[in-house]
Design a protein around this motif. Structure first.
Motif, PDB file in Angstrom:
ATOM      1  N   SER A   2       0.828  -1.206   0.000  1.00  0.00           N
ATOM      2  CA  SER A   2       0.000   0.000   0.000  1.00  0.00           C
ATOM      3  C   SER A   2       0.856   1.246   0.000  1.00  0.00           C
ATOM      4  O   SER A   2       2.038   1.216   0.314  1.00  0.00           O
ATOM      5  CB  SER A   2      -0.913   0.012   1.235  1.00  0.00           C
ATOM      6  N   SER A  45      -7.320   8.924   0.242  1.00  0.00           N
ATOM      7  CA  SER A  45      -7.854   7.622   0.641  1.00  0.00           C
ATOM      8  C   SER A  45      -6.990   6.494   0.084  1.00  0.00           C
ATOM      9  O   SER A  45      -6.650   5.538   0.799  1.00  0.00           O
ATOM     10  CB  SER A  45      -9.294   7.480   0.139  1.00  0.00           C
ATOM     11  N   GLU A  46      -6.617   6.622  -1.180  1.00  0.00           N
ATOM     12  CA  GLU A  46      -5.753   5.615  -1.807  1.00  0.00           C
ATOM     13  C   GLU A  46      -4.392   5.559  -1.105  1.00  0.00           C
ATOM     14  O   GLU A  46      -3.788   4.485  -0.986  1.00  0.00           O
ATOM     15  CB  GLU A  46      -5.556   5.955  -3.284  1.00  0.00           C
ATOM     16  N   HIS A  48      -3.900   6.101   2.014  1.00  0.00           N
ATOM     17  CA  HIS A  48      -4.103   5.735   3.420  1.00  0.00           C
ATOM     18  C   HIS A  48      -3.610   6.833   4.352  1.00  0.00           C
ATOM     19  O   HIS A  48      -2.982   6.568   5.381  1.00  0.00           O
ATOM     20  CB  HIS A  48      -3.415   4.408   3.743  1.00  0.00           C
ATOM     21  N   ALA A 214      -0.173   7.493  -4.996  1.00  0.00           N
ATOM     22  CA  ALA A 214      -1.619   7.299  -5.100  1.00  0.00           C
ATOM     23  C   ALA A 214      -2.172   7.990  -6.341  1.00  0.00           C
ATOM     24  O   ALA A 214      -3.032   7.450  -7.042  1.00  0.00           O
ATOM     25  CB  ALA A 214      -2.304   7.831  -3.838  1.00  0.00           C
ATOM     26  N   ASP A 217      -1.321   5.886  -9.394  1.00  0.00           N
ATOM     27  CA  ASP A 217      -2.143   4.674  -9.468  1.00  0.00           C
ATOM     28  C   ASP A 217      -3.565   5.006  -9.933  1.00  0.00           C
ATOM     29  O   ASP A 217      -4.118   4.330 -10.815  1.00  0.00           O
ATOM     30  CB  ASP A 217      -2.191   3.982  -8.107  1.00  0.00           C
ATOM     31  N   LEU A 218      -4.172   6.035  -9.348  1.00  0.00           N
ATOM     32  CA  LEU A 218      -5.548   6.398  -9.700  1.00  0.00           C
ATOM     33  C   LEU A 218      -5.630   6.964 -11.110  1.00  0.00           C
ATOM     34  O   LEU A 218      -6.622   6.758 -11.817  1.00  0.00           O
ATOM     35  CB  LEU A 218      -6.095   7.409  -8.692  1.00  0.00           C
ATOM     36  N   THR A 223      -9.516   6.579 -12.620  1.00  0.00           N
ATOM     37  CA  THR A 223     -10.409   7.090 -11.570  1.00  0.00           C
ATOM     38  C   THR A 223     -10.480   8.615 -11.573  1.00  0.00           C
ATOM     39  O   THR A 223     -11.555   9.200 -11.415  1.00  0.00           O
ATOM     40  CB  THR A 223      -9.939   6.596 -10.192  1.00  0.00           C
TER      41      THR A 223
END
Length: 246
Positions: A2, A45-46, A48, A214, A217-218, A223
């Motif tokens: 993560s 959020s992605e 964390h 993050a 990745d998104l 997204t």
């Protein structure tokens, strides 16, 4: 692995992240929704990263961060400060120079702003960079104001010749003003500057690293594009000129 395992480590208390005040379509009431709100919520959020939005005027955002009262802040010009670390650009604003169409003012370049009274958002000379700051240096009157909703009224009343601001912020403010007062005048948007790409800023490099991972990745999975597209149709409807103006 993560994003938290890659960079943030354990974080119990939520980070205090400064975000702009009510500024449709990017930030709506109480920072519950908006393009920027949704983008950053998805990224944090992605990653964390526990967070809590603190809504502040632009200038106070910067001052609070530099004073160490805020852990992170959004919508920053990467070159405007050396405090903390910066993330990758995550949001883009297309700023235009708006004039009343019936005045037929010539605004073909930034240099032309020197001929007119100009109003823009608070911190514009810092956020829009040195080229813009130099362009308005010789303006007969230049003002910055945090409440961009009032810029339309000032332009309509010819207190200022030019309003400089994000195309959607100004168009939506124009629509809200018409709904409130019944007054609507056609505007001309002059594209005289490149798009502005904004970053987030944190005091701790590990949060910048986690944010960047993050975001990557998104972005790769689509997204972030989905968030933009979900607002696009709504913006086009909300910002459209009225079918008939009396």
């Amino acid at each position: 692995m993560s994003a938290q395992e890659k960079g943030t480590g354990a974080q119990k208390a939520p980070l205090k992240v400064a975000i702009r005040e009510f500024l449709p379509p990017y930030v709506y009431e109480k920072a519950k929704s908006g393009i920027e709100v949704d983008l950053v919520q998805a990224i944090l959020s992605e990653a964390h990263i526990p967070y809590r939005f603190i809504q502040l005027p632009r200038i106070r955002m910067i001052q609070s961060f530099e004073d160490g009262k805020i852990d992170g802040l959004l919508t920053q010009n990467a070159e405007a400060s050396s405090v903390g670390c910066v993330t990758v650009p995550y949001i883009t604003h297309h700023n235009l120079a708006f004039t009343l169409a019936d005045r037929h003012l010539k605004v073909g370049s930034l240099a032309d702003l020197s001929h007119y009274a100009v109003i823009s958002f608070s911190g514009a000379t810092r956020y829009l960079g040195p080229t813009f700051a130099a362009a308005i240096k010789d303006s007969p009157r230049y003002t910055e104001s945090g409440d961009q909703g009032t810029h339309i009224a000032l332009l309509y009343k010819r207190r200022f010749d030019v309003v400089v601001g994000d195309q959607w912020i100004i168009r939506l403010a124009q629509r809200r003003y018409m709904e409130k007062t019944g007054v609507y005048h056609e505007l001309t948007g002059h594209k005289i500057m490149p798009a502005s790409h904004y970053v987030a800023r944190f005091h701790d490099q590990k949060y910048c690293d986690a944010f960047n991972q993050a975001y990557a990745d998104l972005n790769a999975e689509g997204t972030l594009a989905d968030i933009w597209n979900s607002y696009k149709a709504r913006i086009l409807v909300d910002a459209a000129p009225p079918a008939k103006v009396h």
